[in-house]
Enzyme design. Structure first.
Site, PDB file in Angstrom:
ATOM      1  N   ARG A  75       0.858  -1.193   0.000  1.00 24.76           N
ATOM      2  CA  ARG A  75       0.000   0.000   0.000  1.00 24.76           C
ATOM      3  C   ARG A  75       0.891   1.239   0.000  1.00 24.76           C
ATOM      4  NH1 ARG A  75      -2.410   3.006   4.637  1.00 24.76           N
ATOM      5  NH2 ARG A  75      -3.996   4.312   3.696  1.00 24.76           N
ATOM      6  N   HIS A 118      -2.835  10.957   0.672  1.00 26.09           N
ATOM      7  CA  HIS A 118      -2.343  10.737   2.037  1.00 26.09           C
ATOM      8  C   HIS A 118      -1.731  12.064   2.507  1.00 26.09           C
ATOM      9  CE1 HIS A 118      -0.931   7.409   4.975  1.00 26.09           C
ATOM     10  NE2 HIS A 118      -0.602   8.562   5.532  1.00 26.09           N
ATOM     11  N   ASN A 291      -7.581   1.856   9.735  1.00 24.31           N
ATOM     12  CA  ASN A 291      -6.277   2.036  10.388  1.00 24.31           C
ATOM     13  C   ASN A 291      -6.521   1.993  11.884  1.00 24.31           C
ATOM     14  OD1 ASN A 291      -5.317   2.415   7.843  1.00 24.31           O
ATOM     15  ND2 ASN A 291      -4.745   4.561   8.102  1.00 24.31           N
ATOM     16  N   GLU A 352      -3.706  -0.130   8.051  1.00 19.09           N
ATOM     17  CA  GLU A 352      -2.536   0.226   8.872  1.00 19.09           C
ATOM     18  C   GLU A 352      -2.703  -0.349  10.264  1.00 19.09           C
ATOM     19  OE1 GLU A 352      -1.463   4.386   9.199  1.00 19.09           O
ATOM     20  OE2 GLU A 352      -1.828   4.696   7.054  1.00 19.09           O
TER      21      GLU A 352
HETATM   22  O1  IFM Z   1       2.382   7.656  10.097  1.00 21.32           O
HETATM   23  C1  IFM Z   1       1.002   7.669  10.231  1.00 21.32           C
HETATM   24  C2  IFM Z   1       0.324   7.486   8.886  1.00 21.32           C
HETATM   25  O2  IFM Z   1       0.728   8.427   7.963  1.00 21.32           O
HETATM   26  C3  IFM Z   1      -1.177   7.593   9.039  1.00 21.32           C
HETATM   27  N1  IFM Z   1      -1.642   6.732  10.082  1.00 21.32           N
HETATM   28  C4  IFM Z   1      -0.970   6.738  11.354  1.00 21.32           C
HETATM   29  C5  IFM Z   1       0.517   6.578  11.150  1.00 21.32           C
HETATM   30  C6  IFM Z   1       1.239   6.593  12.513  1.00 21.32           C
HETATM   31  O3  IFM Z   1       0.979   7.780  13.193  1.00 21.32           O
END
Ligand code: IFM
Length: 447
Positions: A75, A118, A291, A352
């Site tokens: 990803r 992003h 996430n 994530e």
């Molecule tokens: O690094 C970040 C990412 O860009 C988006 N989600 C959380 C991660 C950790 O803070």
């Protein structure tokens, strides 16, 4: 043994601004993060993403790491300011980089999962109002089409936005992320235009190419009251509303949660919501990316009902990561159940999950990170339990492949399973990377 289903997708994740560097090369124009991080005091130690992991120049080496780990999928995000210039023209050299990336993934048998946004908005659009302006949503749809036309033949899974809550509330509501505004009314306008950008794009891409799987990634956190008092329960519901339901409800039910709208009436009259917008936002989704890092234990703060000022606590005895985030894998199982029950049926991916720890290379050059292995094992077991109990979870993307630029924390927080020595750009697999390779090869953690 915790065997995951056949076909479960094992992956890792990154994002453009956090790893690419090369911010002024091949026609890339400034993003809000270039401008924000250049301002002293915005990012720890004055760090910026100008070089980051130098991935732009080391893409083949980094793709080899993925092949070595044996992941099924990767990803990554496309940087909008690499692809569209300040005059709104397509920058072929920017697109070529992503073409090389996608081709390189396929050559190594790794499936691309492409994120369109992003957080690196072109600064030229921020100068015209950024996400508080409706026009940004329309510019986004054009940008998404350009990327799809260039790469769509090789990319089946497209995520429109990563964590619109963070874009809106950290960037426009709290001022701790780019572009650095602190106004809840702006954050709500940004939320709406981000979701509109998503919905219009999802509709457009599906119309043009029904084989593309379109999803969105949300940062979701279960919110529990710190105690069983009525005040804490109400506080937890407010945080849940602003963090989770403000995004899930319009996407899946076509309406904003009334209690959240009411909370912010003194900041906005919501005139930015126009007829037909919610129907567009409610476009069918092929998958939802989640996430997950931590749950929130919320206590009431009598002087403020604003979820942004909530009293979020670490429950006693719970370990924390280097971000001071509590490690509570069971909450992931609960979250997956809740999303499936309240907002499904819908294929889910964990897009994530991971942790920052104080990693360092020992005198032999090895990087041992047993705490991260424990973190990941616990969360994979929690995900496994959810699948066993019927949740339609299709894949897991570990955050992150590489240590990288952790936004306002700069390079101080390391989330990678591959250590990056920034002065030399040397990559070293941490023990968690070796562990994850075994997990992938076996199809799940063994204990
Ligand atoms: O690094 C970040 C990412 O860009 C988006 N989600 C959380 C991660 C950790 O803070």
């Amino acid at each position: 043994m915790f065997p995951f289903p056949q076909g479960f997708v094992w992956g890792t994740a990154t994002a453009a601004y956090q790893i690419e560097g090369a911010v002024a090369e091949d026609g890339r124009t400034p993003s809000i993060w270039d401008v924000f991080s250049a301002k002293p005091g915005n990012v720890r130690n004055g760090d910026t993403g100008a070089i980051a992991c130098d991935h732009y120049h080391r893409v083949d080496e980094d793709l080899d790491l993925l092949a070595d780990l044996g992941v099924d999928a990767y990803r990554f995000s496309v940087a909008w300011p690499r692809v569209i210039d300040d005059a709104g023209q397509v920058n072929r050299r920017g697109l070529d980089f992503y073409r090389r990336l996608v081709d390189g993934l396929h050559r190594r048998g790794v499936e691309p999962f492409l994120t369109l946004y992003h957080w690196d908005l072109p600064q030229s659009l921020e100068d015209r109002g950024g996400w508080t302006a409706r026009d940004t949503a329309l510019r986004y749809v054009d940008y998404a089409q350009v990327v799809h036309e260039a790469l769509g033949d090789q990319v089946r899974h497209v995520t429109t936005l990563n964590e619109p809550w963070v874009s809106a509330w950290c960037g426009y509501g709290l001022g701790i992320h780019a572009p650095g505004h602190a106004d809840p009314g702006m954050a709500l306008a940004a939320t709406h235009h981000l979701l509109l950008a998503h919905g219009l794009t999802a509709g457009r891409l599906r119309e043009k190419d029904p084989s593309t799987r379109v999803g969105i990634t949300l940062n979701l956190s279960p919110c529990e009251p710190a105690t069983d008092t009525e005040a804490d329960r109400a506080a937890a519901r407010r945080v849940d509303g602003q963090l989770n339901r403000l995004y899930l409800d319009p996407l899946r039910r076509g309406s904003y949660p009334q209690d959240v709208l009411d909370l912010y009436r003194e900041h906005t009259d919501y005139a930015f919501v126009r007829d037909g917008d919610l129907a567009a936002i409610n476009a069918p989704l092929d998958f939802l990316g989640i996430n997950y890092y931590r749950p929130n234990s919320v206590a009431d703060r009598p002087e403020s009902s604003d979820p942004l000022r909530a009293d979020v606590r670490i429950p006693p005895g719970v370990p924390v990561t280097a971000m001071d985030w509590p490690v509570q894998p069971d909450a992931l199982t609960d979250l997956l159940h809740r999303v499936s029950a309240d907002y499904g049926p819908l294929p889910l991916y964990i897009t994530e999950n991971g942790a920052a720890y104080e990693d360092y290379a020992d005198p032999d050059g090895r990087v041992q990170d047993p705490q991260r292995v424990d973190f990941l094992r616990g969360h994979l077991r929690a995900a496994h339990r959810a699948i066993e109990e019927g949740v339609d979870l299709r894949g897991y993307f570990l955050w992150s492949l590489l240590d990288n630029f952790e936004w306002s924390e700069g390079f101080a927080k390391r989330f990678g399973i591959v250590h990056v020595d920034y002065p030399t750009q040397r990559r070293t697999l941490k023990s968690s990377a070796h562990w994850y390779r075994d997990v992938i090869a076996r199809g799940g953690p063994d204990v």
